[in-house]
Design an enzyme around this catalytic site. Structure first.
Site, PDB file in Angstrom:
ATOM      1  N   ASP A   1       0.691  -1.044  -0.134  1.00  0.00           N
ATOM      2  CA  ASP A   1       0.023  -0.219   0.175  1.00  0.00           C
ATOM      3  C   ASP A   1       0.856   1.274  -0.030  1.00  0.00           C
ATOM      4  O   ASP A   1       2.177   0.933   0.360  1.00  0.00           O
ATOM      5  CB  ASP A   1      -1.077   0.032   1.096  1.00  0.00           C
ATOM      6  CG  ASP A   1      -2.114   0.963   0.937  1.00  0.00           C
ATOM      7  OD1 ASP A   1      -2.034   1.895   0.183  1.00  0.00           O
ATOM      8  OD2 ASP A   1      -3.199   0.734   1.671  1.00  0.00           O
TER       9      ASP A   1
HETATM   10  C1  BGC Z   1      -4.979   3.317   0.230  1.00  0.00           C
HETATM   11  C2  BGC Z   1      -5.042   2.396  -1.246  1.00  0.00           C
HETATM   12  C3  BGC Z   1      -4.643   3.201  -2.267  1.00  0.00           C
HETATM   13  C4  BGC Z   1      -3.479   3.740  -2.045  1.00  0.00           C
HETATM   14  C5  BGC Z   1      -2.967   4.813  -3.451  1.00  0.00           C
HETATM   15  C6  BGC Z   1      -3.670   4.070   0.271  1.00  0.00           C
HETATM   16  O1  BGC Z   1      -3.861   5.273   1.102  1.00  0.00           O
HETATM   17  O2  BGC Z   1      -5.131   2.558   1.362  1.00  0.00           O
HETATM   18  O3  BGC Z   1      -6.221   1.832  -1.073  1.00  0.00           O
HETATM   19  O4  BGC Z   1      -4.759   2.322  -3.352  1.00  0.00           O
HETATM   20  O5  BGC Z   1      -3.399   4.593  -1.204  1.00  0.00           O
HETATM   21  O6  BGC Z   1      -3.803   5.869  -3.370  1.00  0.00           O
END
Ligand code: BGC
Length: 738
Positions: free
Chosen positions: A223
């Site tokens: 993530d």
């Molecule tokens: C989120 C993800 C997301 C990623 C990219 C993170 O803060 O938890 O679900 O895909 O950011 O934006």
């Protein structure tokens, strides 16, 4: 293997982002572009962020997963996934960052609107359909957030502390199904810690479970910002660290290999997986592809209509006649709430406004409007309510749009309560007092306390979040152009105090204990026999369905169950038949009923059809903590079929052979366990004749039962020297060998 030709520095560099949304091009290995969703593309045009701040290209905003899941329709979800794939192709996006399938452990989870269900079967089956649809267009999915990311509070540090059985049977089960059945190109590791270990550094989750047990061969991506220690993460099985971090962690990885801290092969492994992804994705890219926005909007409307749940329709108020006078009330009728906030926020290609769609669907009706409240709470509440009451009182029917604002539920924080805002509740009470024919339409991502709504409204439509075409879909359902068939994928509890994780959410001091164990969602309410406002799986129709007798047969390690369903009403409709499994004589702790399959059937009035549901082994087995693996128990399985988890219509039994399991006797085995082994019992009777115990109620005590729980090894100390350790060891060895 590319890594043979890559330098160490190149291999390290390939396994971390090249920018916020791209990987790096290294040698002839191309860079690829990834972006959020997942219910639409959030391809940013200007500044990049993961919080939904910067602008993004227009894209179809399909219903977010919490809404879409209410369709219980894998075929439809496949088509939505495919349409998302087409939009990705048109925007040169190689991987779309979804779906999110974390279990809704508490209704307060701030990001529940992005997740499918409180149930792992629903999450797995629908998540797999979404990934298969997307990937059928040559665009990769990113199954997230793996794993145990069930709250937003302290999401980067908190440890989700969970026992092995709920871990396997509830929290990992959906992930396993999507990985095995749909093979997502990437799996996104979550921010949190799991049982004390940072997930991005956890070899158990990233390698042992995901790859060794489930056979995953794609890329594990972090993530955004989930990696603390890149060296530990790569060693644990992380392939791609996102986003670009300036190169510092690449250098640290190189240094760690040079210092002998981590094996070069580990870095090459990550690099080769990223390379394979980049080559597959670029080979599948369709440069210059386009998509038809109108067609996708129409699909978004079809999906939204399928996702609406008719919670209540006591007086048969719905569907409405497109005539007479209709008072539309509530700010959300004019400014719809149709998606959640944060990284999944999509710039819709257009947005259907419910008020306009109602007017379009009922051109001959007199449709008035009163906002009743303002979304930001500003304005003179008493005047707004008075206007709404006037409009309602002079109309034939009032349709009141209530719900939560994006500020009340978002990524990054959890909700504080289940309440609808006070001004909305006050409005509804006043409107319903003036107009008995009041319909409530709800927009929200997480479950709400609906006690007051249920008390006041004659009919309730639960829209959850419906995406950009939700307004049209609501009109379709209100006037009966579409017969409702959605079902809840999350229980609507009466009170937050009743919910399974109430005493353990969101934890403290960076730990949250999943003390409810297996009893998540409806499993909890059923085990505790608690009333709920609306049960899991609930959803009414404008027609009625009758269930016949069920039949079942074992097939391999699974069960095939069949039932005849008849449309006994006046309209064509679709019923989602749910199959719940119980194992009454199980030797394990079992929940009263667990969803193990579902299927839907479209029926014309009077039509009858046989519905078949295939239940596979993964939905029958339990995780045995002694063996550290799944076991299919032998014995009687009861499959109960129903229209909801609490509207059960028929049940049928089937015997399953199950797995051969044996647990060798040890000195720690209890007398009861030893005596239940016939060979051991016979040997004991010979070697150590037991005193004749008075049966049953001797001195108010059942002696045999008392003794049954004593580990056999302790009998040595009670035997006065007549039993020895060696003697017992020989006896147990003989029994185990038999
Ligand atoms: C989120 C993800 C997301 C990623 C990219 C993170 O803060 O938890 O679900 O895909 O950011 O934006």
């Amino acid at each position: 293997m590319p890594s043979e030709t890559l330098t160490l520095a190149q291999a390290a560099s390939l396994s971390s982002g090249g920018s916020f949304w791209t990987t790096k091009a290294v040698g002839d290995i191309p860079a690829i572009f990834v972006t959020d969703g997942p219910h639409g593309l959030r391809k940013q045009t200007g500044s990049a962020d993961h919080l939904g701040i910067g602008s993004s290209v227009p894209a179809t905003c399909f219903p977010p997963l919490a809404g879409l899941g209410q369709s219980w329709d894998p075929e439809l979800i496949f088509r939505v996934g495919a349409a998302l794939g087409d939009e990705c192709q048109a925007e040169n996006v190689h991987v779309l960052l979804g779906p999110g399938i974390n279990i809704k452990r508490s209704p307060l989870g701030g990001r529940n609107f992005e997740y499918l269900s409180e149930d792992p079967h629903v999450s797995g089956a629908l998540g797999a359909a979404w990934v298969s649809g997307l990937q059928s267009r040559g665009v990769g999915g990113s199954l997230k957030h793996y794993a145990l990311n069930n709250q937003e509070h302290d999401r980067m540090r908190a440890s989700s502390d969970v026992d092995p059985r709920p871990l396997r049977e509830v929290y990992l089960r959906g992930f396993r199904r999507v990985v095995e059945d749909a093979k997502p190109w990437t799996v996104m590791c979550s921010y949190n810690r799991a049982n004390g270990v940072q997930v991005s550094e956890d070899p158990f989750l990233l390698t042992q479970v995901l790859r060794d047990e489930w056979g995953y061969d794609g890329v594990v991506v972090s993530d955004w910002g989930a990696v603390r220690d890149r060296v530990a993460a790569v060693a644990a099985g992380l392939d791609l660290t996102m986003p670009f971090d300036g190169g510092g962690s690449d250098a640290a990885l190189v240094a760690a290999v040079e210092a002998g801290v981590v094996d070069r092969a580990v870095v090459d492994r990550a690099a080769s997986r990223v390379e394979a992804l980049a080559r597959t994705a670029t080979a599948a890219a369709q440069i210059g592809a386009t998509y038809d926005r109108d067609e996708h909007h129409a699909l978004a409307r079809e999906a939204a209509a399928r996702s609406i749940v008719l919670l209540k329709n006591e007086t048969g108020l719905l569907p409405l006649a497109p005539a007479g006078s209709i008072a539309v009330i509530g700010a959300f009728a004019e400014t719809p709430r149709y998606q959640g906030g944060g990284s999944s926020h999509v710039t819709a290609t257009r947005v259907d406004v419910p008020l306009e769609e109602i007017r379009a669907a009922a051109p001959d009706a007199e449709v008035g409007f009163a906002p009743g409240f303002t979304v930001d709470g500003s304005g003179a509440q008493s005047t707004l309510v008075a206007e709404a009451v006037d409009a309602a009182a002079s109309a034939d029917v009032a349709v009141v749009f209530l719900g939560l604002d994006a500020r009340q539920e978002s990524e990054g924080f959890d909700r504080e309560n289940l309440d609808l805002p006070a001004e909305q509740r006050e409005l509804l009470a006043a409107v319903a007092a003036a107009q008995p024919n009041t319909v409530v339409v709800l927009s929200h991502g997480g479950a709400l306390d609906l006690r007051e709504v249920a008390a006041h409204a004659a009919a309730i439509l639960d829209g959850n979040l419906l995406g950009q075409a939700g307004g049209g879909a609501i009109a379709d359902i209100l006037f009966g152009a579409v017969c409702p068939s959605g079902k809840l994928t999350e229980t609507v509890p009466l009170r937050i105090e009743d919910t399974p994780a109430y005493l353990d959410f969101p934890g403290e001091h960076q730990h949250v204990r999943y003390a409810e164990g297996l009893h998540v969602g409806y499993r909890w309410y059923d085990a505790r026999d608690l009333d709920v406002a609306f049960p899991f799986g609930h959803g009414l129709s404008y027609t009625t369905f009758e269930y016949g007798a069920a039949s079942a047969r074992a097939q391999g390690d699974g069960i095939v169950v069949g039932i005849e369903v008849t449309n006994t009403g006046q309209r064509a409709g679709r019923e989602v038949v749910q199959a719940y499994v119980s194992v009454p004589e199980s030797a394990q702790v079992r929940v009263p009923r667990a969803l193990a399959g579902f299927a839907s059937v479209d029926l014309e009035p009077g039509e009858r059809r046989e519905v078949e549901i295939h239940i596979d082994r993964r939905d029958l087995e339990y995780w045995d903590i002694r063996l550290d693996r799944f076991v299919l128990e032998s014995g009687r399985y009861v499959v109960t079929l129903g229209s909801s988890s609490r509207d059960l219509r028929a049940s049928v039994e089937v015997e399953l052979g199950g797995d051969e399991v044996s647990f060798p006797l040890t000195l720690e085995s209890t007398m009861g366990e030893v005596l239940s082994n016939p060979t051991a019992a016979a040997l004991i009777a010979q070697a150590m004749p037991m005193p004749d115990l008075p049966e049953g109620d001797a001195m108010g005590t059942d002696m045999a039962r008392m003794m049954a729980s004593i580990p056999i090894e302790r009998t040595i100390s009670f035997s006065g020297g007549s039993a020895t350790r060696e003697q017992l060891e020989q006896l147990l060895a003989a029994a185990n060998a038999d």
